[in-house]
Design an enzyme around this catalytic site. Structure first.
Site, mmCIF file in Angstrom:
data_model
loop_
_atom_site.group_PDB
_atom_site.id
_atom_site.type_symbol
_atom_site.label_atom_id
_atom_site.label_comp_id
_atom_site.label_asym_id
_atom_site.label_seq_id
_atom_site.Cartn_x
_atom_site.Cartn_y
_atom_site.Cartn_z
ATOM 1 N N CYS A 137 0.865 -1.179 0.000
ATOM 2 C CA CYS A 137 0.000 0.000 0.000
ATOM 3 C C CYS A 137 0.903 1.231 0.000
ATOM 4 C CB CYS A 137 -0.889 -0.043 1.249
ATOM 5 S SG CYS A 137 -2.292 1.068 1.195
ATOM 6 N N CYS A 144 -3.969 -0.319 -3.305
ATOM 7 C CA CYS A 144 -4.357 1.037 -3.711
ATOM 8 C C CYS A 144 -3.684 1.345 -5.040
ATOM 9 C CB CYS A 144 -4.001 2.068 -2.643
ATOM 10 S SG CYS A 144 -2.246 2.363 -2.404
ATOM 11 N N CYS A 182 4.960 1.683 -7.206
ATOM 12 C CA CYS A 182 5.782 0.663 -6.572
ATOM 13 C C CYS A 182 7.122 0.584 -7.278
ATOM 14 C CB CYS A 182 5.089 -0.698 -6.629
ATOM 15 S SG CYS A 182 6.070 -2.017 -5.875
#
Length: 136
Positions: free
Chosen positions: A8, A80, A87
């Site tokens: 997240c 999310c 990422c």
């Protein structure tokens, strides 16, 4: 044992909840960990609403994704859109999954209304965790 990383943005609510439920429901068939692309600390309301459902995440810590770079994961779940899009490259052959949950930490209103938003998201995360485990 299969390893799951739940990712997240801040590793404070949604990823913590999913980690808690995956470990709770898996009967030790998987090990779920969670991390964020930032760390914001575990949200006390996330701890509270999972406790209401019999899942203790009070011992969880907020971890940065870089802490897990050396581990091999079988599954990577982003919870999310921000984490999915931002990422950093993660050196893993993990099968990737994505489900964007609303961030209950952004809820506004009275204390009761905010807590109800945490419960609503908790219930969505719980359902997702059960479906995910059933499909393994």
């Amino acid at each position: 044992m299969k390893k799951v990383l739940v990712l997240c943005t801040g590793n404070s609510c949604r990823s913590q909840m999913l980690q808690g439920y995956l470990n709770h429901f898996s009967n030790s068939k998987i090990e779920a960990l969670s991390a964020g692309i930032e760390t914001h600390g575990v949200n006390p309301k996330a701890i509270q609403v999972l406790s209401e459902d019999g899942v203790d995440i009070s011992h969880h810590t907020s971890n940065h994704v870089d802490e897990y770079r050396e581990l091999n994961f079988d599954y990577l779940i982003t919870v999310c859109d921000h984490a999915k899009e931002n990422c950093p490259w993660f050196p893993s052959n993990a099968e990737r999954f994505h489900n964007s949950f609303d961030d209950p930490a952004k809820a506004t209103g009275t204390d009761g209304e905010i807590l109800n938003e945490f419960r609503r998201v908790r219930d969505e995360v719980k359902e997702y965790s059960q479906t995910f485990l059933n499909n393994l």
